[in-house]
Design a protein around this motif. Structure first.
Motif, short mmCIF file in Angstrom:
data_model
loop_
_atom_site.label_atom_id
_atom_site.label_comp_id
_atom_site.label_asym_id
_atom_site.label_seq_id
_atom_site.Cartn_x
_atom_site.Cartn_y
_atom_site.Cartn_z
N GLY A 206 0.79 -1.22 0.00
CA GLY A 206 0.00 0.00 0.00
C GLY A 206 0.83 1.27 0.00
N MET A 207 2.17 1.17 0.01
CA MET A 207 3.01 2.37 0.00
C MET A 207 2.86 3.12 -1.32
SD MET A 207 6.65 1.45 1.85
CE MET A 207 7.07 0.08 0.77
N HIS A 208 2.94 4.45 -1.24
CA HIS A 208 2.96 5.26 -2.47
C HIS A 208 4.16 6.20 -2.50
CE1 HIS A 208 1.37 8.66 -0.13
NE2 HIS A 208 0.52 7.82 0.38
N ASP A 209 5.09 6.03 -1.53
CA ASP A 209 6.31 6.83 -1.47
C ASP A 209 7.36 6.00 -0.72
OD1 ASP A 209 8.32 8.74 -0.35
OD2 ASP A 209 7.05 10.23 -1.30
N THR A 210 8.60 5.99 -1.23
CA THR A 210 9.63 5.18 -0.59
C THR A 210 9.91 5.64 0.84
OG1 THR A 210 11.36 6.58 -1.57
CG2 THR A 210 10.76 4.58 -2.76
N HIS A 211 9.67 6.94 1.14
CA HIS A 211 9.94 7.43 2.48
C HIS A 211 8.99 6.82 3.51
CE1 HIS A 211 11.70 10.62 -0.11
NE2 HIS A 211 12.67 10.53 0.77
N GLN A 212 7.88 6.24 3.06
CA GLN A 212 6.95 5.60 3.99
C GLN A 212 7.52 4.31 4.59
OE1 GLN A 212 3.62 5.46 1.14
NE2 GLN A 212 2.45 6.68 2.61
N LEU A 217 8.38 0.22 9.04
CA LEU A 217 9.21 -0.57 9.95
C LEU A 217 8.91 -0.20 11.40
CD1 LEU A 217 12.64 -0.37 8.08
CD2 LEU A 217 10.96 -2.21 7.99
N ARG A 218 8.78 1.10 11.68
CA ARG A 218 8.51 1.56 13.04
C ARG A 218 7.16 1.05 13.53
NH1 ARG A 218 8.17 6.66 12.01
NH2 ARG A 218 5.90 6.55 11.87
N ASP A 219 6.14 1.14 12.68
CA ASP A 219 4.79 0.75 13.10
C ASP A 219 4.70 -0.73 13.44
OD1 ASP A 219 4.05 3.37 12.72
OD2 ASP A 219 3.06 3.01 10.78
N PHE A 220 5.46 -1.55 12.72
CA PHE A 220 5.41 -2.99 12.96
C PHE A 220 6.53 -3.48 13.88
CE2 PHE A 220 2.58 -2.65 9.41
CZ PHE A 220 1.65 -3.67 9.60
N GLY A 221 7.41 -2.57 14.29
CA GLY A 221 8.48 -2.93 15.22
C GLY A 221 9.46 -3.92 14.66
N VAL A 222 9.82 -3.76 13.38
CA VAL A 222 10.78 -4.68 12.77
C VAL A 222 12.02 -3.92 12.35
CG1 VAL A 222 8.94 -6.20 11.95
CG2 VAL A 222 9.81 -4.43 10.43
N THR A 223 13.14 -4.62 12.31
CA THR A 223 14.38 -4.02 11.80
C THR A 223 14.33 -3.99 10.27
OG1 THR A 223 15.56 -6.12 11.64
CG2 THR A 223 15.63 -4.97 13.78
N THR A 311 5.38 2.93 -5.48
CA THR A 311 5.18 4.36 -5.28
C THR A 311 4.12 4.83 -6.26
OG1 THR A 311 6.70 5.30 -6.94
CG2 THR A 311 7.69 4.53 -4.88
N SER A 312 3.69 6.07 -6.07
CA SER A 312 2.70 6.63 -6.99
C SER A 312 3.27 6.82 -8.39
CB SER A 312 2.19 7.98 -6.45
OG SER A 312 3.27 8.87 -6.22
N ASP A 313 4.60 6.74 -8.52
CA ASP A 313 5.26 6.87 -9.82
C ASP A 313 5.65 5.52 -10.40
OD1 ASP A 313 5.14 9.68 -9.56
OD2 ASP A 313 7.00 9.65 -8.39
#
Length: 366
Positions: A206-212, A217-223, A311-313
């Protein structure tokens, strides 16, 4: 009886002598000379305050945003496994809170000032092309004594501006030495069973930008490396640790513009453009171009991943390199601008990288 301040100064003076002796007798670079006597590079340089180094006021944002005054310089960012060097001008510097950017045509930085701990100007005599020359630089270290970023003047830099900057930012406290904080313990990786892998993969898709990706990673607590292992099928493949060499050689031969990211907790430095002169020197894989140098320790690469992110591109492809602690060494992308798809030739080059299963058994076990 010595006061505590005198004792600290005496210790710093001895540290400076030990550092200079290791550096000069063994012809070592500053970082390696510091390691040879068992201290961080920041501690060694701080011990030289009052002689080779001048402590600068640690108002890091305002200080660093004055670097464009120096004109054309060399910007250097490194971690334990890679060194990234760019010649050019610092331009279009800005910040939002403790996060900054420099968006020059040559020098492209993402800056994390909250990690910075010590700044100094260094003037030292070095040997270059069998001659002794004076080298001037601004050097920035984190609270653990690790180098964050360095700015080296060239002959054609604005040396008067450097002198004025050092005079303006000279700290009233010119006592040698710095107190370094212990490195934090490594974050323990969660067991895969504790992670909702299906939701993680759905969020990836569901990402639309690589910066997401950082937030994912933070939201799911994974490295980062765990996230790549758990990625949706075909979105992350472990490849051989010669993949960076292969990609650099292929893109150089094709004059294909790429992006090379190297960073540490306080700084990310980015090269955008073609690479040309690829050289192997012992364990070092090098790009030795007129305005861009990369020095990469291939023997310190523990894992390499070919990665695809939506990404959206369109899909964005990368090669990501990690050390044995799971820390990012470097990342390679194809050059593109927001709103543009990545170059098909870059994507094809990444997709052609063979998976780890078809590389040497020694790498399989690493």
């Amino acid at each position: 009886m010595l006061t505590s301040t005198q004792a600290i100064c005496n210790d710093a003076q001895q540290l400076r002598l030990d550092f200079l002796r290791a550096k000069n007798e063994r012809q070592l670079r500053n970082r390696d000379a510091a390691a040879a006597i068992g201290v961080s590079e920041g501690e060694a340089i701080a011990a030289c305050v009052g002689v080779e180094a001048t402590r600068l006021i640690p108002n890091f944002i305002e200080l660093f945003e004055q670097v464009p005054q120096l004109g054309p310089v060399l910007a250097l960012t490194r971690n334990d496994s890679a060194v990234h060097e760019k010649d050019g001008n610092y331009q279009n510097m800005s910040h939002n809170g403790q996060v900054g950017m420099a968006l020059g045509e040559a020098i492209d930085l993402r800056i994390f000032y909250q990690q910075w701990g010590f700044a100094c100007a260094v003037i030292e005599e070095i040997s270059r092309n069998a001659k002794q020359v004076t080298q001037k630089s601004l050097q920035f270290y984190d609270r653990h004594g690790r180098a964050v970023h360095k700015v080296f003047l060239r002959e054609h830099s604005n040396h008067d501006a450097f002198d004025s900057l050092v005079f303006r930012w000279r700290d009233p406290d010119q006592s040698p030495g710095m107190t370094v904080a212990a490195l934090p313990p490594a974050v323990a990786e969660k067991a895969d069973a504790e992670i909702d892998v299906e939701r993680f993969r759905a969020a990836w898709n569901g990402m639309h930008d690589t910066h997401q990706f950082f937030g994912l990673l933070r939201d799911f607590g994974v490295t980062r490396t765990q996230g790549l292992r758990l990625a949706p099928v075909q979105c992350a493949r472990r490849v051989g640790n010669d993949a960076a060499r292969t990609l650099l050689q292929q893109t150089a031969a094709a004059a294909l513009p790429i992006m090379v990211f190297v960073g540490n907790p306080g700084m990310i430095q980015i090269h955008s453009g073609p690479v040309g002169n690829i050289k192997l020197m012992g364990p070092w894989l090098n790009v030795l171009d007129p305005a861009f140098n990369l020095h990469l320790r291939e023997d310190l690469i523990d894992s390499s991943w070919a990665v695809s992110k939506p990404t959206s591109d369109g899909v964005v492809s990368s090669l990501e390199l990690f050390d044995r602690d799971g820390q990012t060494i470097a990342m390679l992308f194809g050059v593109r601008k927001p709103g543009q798809a990545e170059l098909p030739a870059w994507r094809e080059a990444v997709m052609r990288l063979p998976p780890i299963s078809s590389t040497s058994s020694a790498e399989k076990q690493s």
